[in-house]
Design a protein around this motif. Structure first.
Motif, PDB file in Angstrom:
ATOM      1  N   THR A 408       0.821  -1.208   0.000  1.00 22.64           N
ATOM      2  CA  THR A 408       0.000   0.000   0.000  1.00 22.64           C
ATOM      3  C   THR A 408       0.857   1.260   0.000  1.00 22.64           C
ATOM      4  O   THR A 408       0.552   2.234  -0.705  1.00 22.64           O
ATOM      5  N   ALA A 409       1.931   1.246   0.778  1.00 25.31           N
ATOM      6  CA  ALA A 409       2.818   2.409   0.834  1.00 25.31           C
ATOM      7  C   ALA A 409       3.393   2.721  -0.546  1.00 25.31           C
ATOM      8  O   ALA A 409       3.448   3.880  -0.971  1.00 25.31           O
ATOM      9  N   ASN A 410       3.829   1.681  -1.246  1.00 21.11           N
ATOM     10  CA  ASN A 410       4.364   1.878  -2.600  1.00 21.11           C
ATOM     11  C   ASN A 410       3.293   2.386  -3.560  1.00 21.11           C
ATOM     12  O   ASN A 410       3.525   3.327  -4.334  1.00 21.11           O
ATOM     13  N   ILE A 411       2.114   1.770  -3.512  1.00 24.19           N
ATOM     14  CA  ILE A 411       1.056   2.144  -4.456  1.00 24.19           C
ATOM     15  C   ILE A 411       0.555   3.561  -4.185  1.00 24.19           C
ATOM     16  O   ILE A 411       0.320   4.335  -5.119  1.00 24.19           O
ATOM     17  N   VAL A 412       0.407   3.921  -2.911  1.00 24.89           N
ATOM     18  CA  VAL A 412      -0.011   5.287  -2.564  1.00 24.89           C
ATOM     19  C   VAL A 412       1.027   6.298  -3.039  1.00 24.89           C
ATOM     20  O   VAL A 412       0.683   7.357  -3.583  1.00 24.89           O
ATOM     21  N   SER A 413       2.288   5.962  -2.855  1.00 22.07           N
ATOM     22  CA  SER A 413       3.350   6.861  -3.324  1.00 22.07           C
ATOM     23  C   SER A 413       3.296   7.022  -4.835  1.00 22.07           C
ATOM     24  O   SER A 413       3.417   8.132  -5.358  1.00 22.07           O
ATOM     25  N   GLY A 414       3.108   5.906  -5.554  1.00 20.58           N
ATOM     26  CA  GLY A 414       3.020   5.979  -7.013  1.00 20.58           C
ATOM     27  C   GLY A 414       1.835   6.789  -7.479  1.00 20.58           C
ATOM     28  O   GLY A 414       1.948   7.620  -8.390  1.00 20.58           O
ATOM     29  N   ALA A 415       0.674   6.562  -6.839  1.00 20.46           N
ATOM     30  CA  ALA A 415      -0.520   7.323  -7.201  1.00 20.46           C
ATOM     31  C   ALA A 415      -0.330   8.812  -6.945  1.00 20.46           C
ATOM     32  O   ALA A 415      -0.721   9.658  -7.765  1.00 20.46           O
ATOM     33  N   ALA A 445       7.692   2.798   2.733  1.00 30.29           N
ATOM     34  CA  ALA A 445       8.176   1.662   1.938  1.00 30.29           C
ATOM     35  C   ALA A 445       9.667   1.450   2.149  1.00 30.29           C
ATOM     36  O   ALA A 445      10.143   0.300   2.251  1.00 30.29           O
ATOM     37  N   PHE A 446      10.405   2.554   2.228  1.00 35.09           N
ATOM     38  CA  PHE A 446      11.858   2.469   2.397  1.00 35.09           C
ATOM     39  C   PHE A 446      12.204   1.806   3.727  1.00 35.09           C
ATOM     40  O   PHE A 446      13.122   0.980   3.825  1.00 35.09           O
ATOM     41  N   GLU A 447      11.476   2.176   4.788  1.00 31.88           N
ATOM     42  CA  GLU A 447      11.774   1.602   6.091  1.00 31.88           C
ATOM     43  C   GLU A 447      11.293   0.150   6.183  1.00 31.88           C
ATOM     44  O   GLU A 447      11.905  -0.674   6.861  1.00 31.88           O
ATOM     45  N   MET A 448      10.181  -0.165   5.506  1.00 29.73           N
ATOM     46  CA  MET A 448       9.640  -1.514   5.604  1.00 29.73           C
ATOM     47  C   MET A 448      10.443  -2.552   4.832  1.00 29.73           C
ATOM     48  O   MET A 448      10.483  -3.728   5.209  1.00 29.73           O
ATOM     49  N   VAL A 449      11.107  -2.141   3.766  1.00 29.31           N
ATOM     50  CA  VAL A 449      11.874  -3.109   2.992  1.00 29.31           C
ATOM     51  C   VAL A 449      12.979  -3.719   3.849  1.00 29.31           C
ATOM     52  O   VAL A 449      13.371  -4.875   3.655  1.00 29.31           O
ATOM     53  N   VAL A 450      13.459  -2.964   4.843  1.00 27.69           N
ATOM     54  CA  VAL A 450      14.490  -3.489   5.738  1.00 27.69           C
ATOM     55  C   VAL A 450      13.941  -4.668   6.543  1.00 27.69           C
ATOM     56  O   VAL A 450      14.552  -5.733   6.617  1.00 27.69           O
TER      57      VAL A 450
END
Length: 561
Positions: A408-415, A445-450
């Motif tokens: 969701t974080a990635n998709i919201v950022s893209g939108a 997203a950046f923090e969660m990928v860790v």
């Protein structure tokens, strides 16, 4: 045999000693923000146009200001934003023959007359509308044909990040966390000052790469040190707050840049803290866990006793039998990451997400420097949205899981990137709010990928897996400035379209990953390939709930936002 975690039960898992060291190390994250995104202020490109010696004489005799001279003597050209004064060409004309007068220049040199005058490239340098600010762009004339060299300022830093995080990570395993941290700060202090006094742009790029070599590696060494000093249940909180101080640095940076408009002096101010950090030699201990891994039990015992004493506790267990509880017997190789189908899928998806997070995060920040608004206010507002990201992560990952919030974080950022690109400039605040939503999403997203990266690899290959995947973060950092600045020349909003596509694809790929909430950490590749056979155990589940990247990335990078 007694493990260090057993001893921490008595010494104190997060007592006064650890809190003191933690507070000191959190300060390390703040100047890193200035290093990482300082290009917004140090590489500021103001309005500029060709310098013409004849126009300079005319301006002096007529008493015109720089903008008056530009309006009367600089040609208009078509750009993606409409008609604008040319930044890279000037009229090839003898101004004495144009009939241009001080009293009524528009009448004497009209549009019809201008259209027939040939133009030529800038031959005598450029004039800048400085607004009281001096950047390396204005000092070295990095505009027009040389504008791409500005991208190298950020690209070389990320090359340094890439090499330094691996090299200093190795040194941290070989010579200790504390020693590597201190030596990286020696390098930071020297390289940072060399950047500030660089005589030319080539030297500046070399020193900038050396600066990146030490800065990120030292930051990771500090991250690993503090997470190895506290109890397992405190590692997630300690890790998140340590990274959160990067956001504090983001907020402080525009205030410092406002009062120090010269890029060289700003560089000095950003570097001074690293010199001060050398005093930590007397205030922070070496990691007892690392000492145990090096079979230096006597020193580990000495430090552990000092921690217990400062925490007001005493040790009753036989700490002389301390042993390393983190050693792994299996040897991992890169082929283990791609040999089997699920491992291969995890590896490629995580690599793409590291890459996307770096490109979009850095791109959105650097974009603030080319929008033409008040960069200080814009930077401050965008920095404020980073704080909710950490709290949203902590709130959602144990209630909802990892996969849905991550995607969701990635998709919201893209939108948000897509929508921002098509909002007209007249709706400034709407455009700003949507852009901030995008910044919030990519920060999450950046923090969660860790977290997700550490939970999708089996124990023996986890260290290598996080290392390999996270190198794409620095590759993204190398690509980001070229992607932003070169595409913005074509259309200012074009980079946002690219960012949106990357973030959408990253979010969709995340949905192909398994959910790791409540799932024990995998021990073997079979646990990844045949998850249905992997039974959940309470002990391993507790280990999962308290895992931080530092558990498994003691010699590799971890990225903050």
């Amino acid at each position: 045999m007694t493990t260090f975690d057993d001893i921490l039960e008595e010494a104190g898992k997060f007592g006064r000693s650890q809190k003191r060291v933690f507070a000191l190390l959190c300060l390390v994250s703040m100047p890193w923000a200035g290093v990482y995104v300082g290009i917004v202020f140090q590489g500021f490109t103001p309005e500029h146009w060709c310098r013409d010696p004849a126009v300079s004489e005319l301006r002096e005799s007529c008493g015109w200001g720089p903008l008056d001279a530009r309006r009367h003597t600089v040609p208009l050209v078509n750009t993606s934003a409409g008609m604008a004064h040319s930044q890279c060409e000037r009229y090839d004309v003898d101004w004495n023959s144009t009939g241009l007068t001080c009293e009524n220049p528009a009448a004497n040199f009209s549009g019809a007359a201008r259209s027939s005058v040939p133009m030529t490239a800038c031959k005598d340098g450029w004039e800048y509308d400085y607004e009281g600010r001096v950047s390396f762009v204005t000092e070295f004339d990095l505009v027009c044909a040389d504008a791409w060299l500005v991208d190298m300022f950020q690209a070389t830093l990320n090359v340094g990040f890439l090499v330094g995080s691996i090299a200093i990570g190795y040194l941290a395993d070989r010579f200790g966390r504390k020693m590597s941290f201190l030596m990286s700060n020696v390098l930071n202090g020297i390289a940072g000052i060399l950047v500030a006094v660089a005589p030319n742009y080539t030297a500046l790029l070399v020193f900038r790469m050396l600066y990146g070599f030490g800065v990120k590696g030292g930051w990771v060494a500090g991250y690993v040190l503090i997470t190895e000093l506290v109890g397992v249940e405190y590692r997630r909180t300690v890790g998140v707050i340590y990274q959160m101080f990067f956001s504090v640095g983001i907020l402080i940076l525009p205030l410092i840049a406002y009062f120090i408009p010269d890029w060289r002096w700003l560089q000095v101010v950003i570097t001074v803290p690293y010199i001060c950090f050398l005093a930590y030699y007397w205030f922070i201990p070496e990691s007892p866990r690392w000492l145990l891994s090096q079979n230096n039990s006597s020193k580990a015992v000495e430090i552990t006793e000092a921690i217990a004493k400062e925490n007001g506790n005493t040790l009753s267990k036989n700490i002389e039998t301390l042993k390393d509880d983190t050693a792994e017997s299996s040897t991992a190789s890169f082929l283990d990451l791609i040999r089997t189908p699920n491992m291969r899928k995890h590896t490629f998806i995580l690599m793409f997400n590291w890459f996307t997070s770096a490109v979009v995060y850095q791109g959105l920040i650097m974009r603030l420097g080319i929008l033409g608004g008040n960069v200080y206010i814009d930077f401050l507002i965008s920095g404020l949205v980073e704080f909710p990201a950490a709290f949203l992560i902590l709130f959602t990952i144990e209630r909802i899981g990892r996969r849905v919030p991550f995607a969701t974080a990635n998709i919201v950022s893209g939108a948000a990137c897509f929508i921002t690109a098509f909002i007209p400039e007249s709706m400034f605040w709407v455009k700003t709010v949507v852009a901030c939503v995008g910044r919030l999403g990519i920060t999450m997203a950046f923090e969660m990928v860790v977290f997700v990266n550490t939970e999708l690899y089996p124990t023996f290959v986890r260290n290598l897996g996080v290392s390999v995947c996270s190198t794409l973060c620095d590759v993204g950092g190398i690509v980001a400035p070229f992607l932003l600045y070169r595409l913005a020349v074509i259309w200012l909003e074009l980079p946002l379209i690219i960012f949106g596509v990357l973030a959408f694809v990253a979010g969709a790929l995340v949905l192909m990953l398994p959910e790791t909430k409540g799932v024990p950490l995998p021990e073997t590749i079979d646990d990844i390939e045949f998850p249905d056979r992997y039974k959940e155990s309470p002990l391993k589940n507790q280990q999962l709930m308290n895992l931080l990247p530092s558990d498994v990335t003691t010699n590799k990078e971890s990225m903050t936002v």
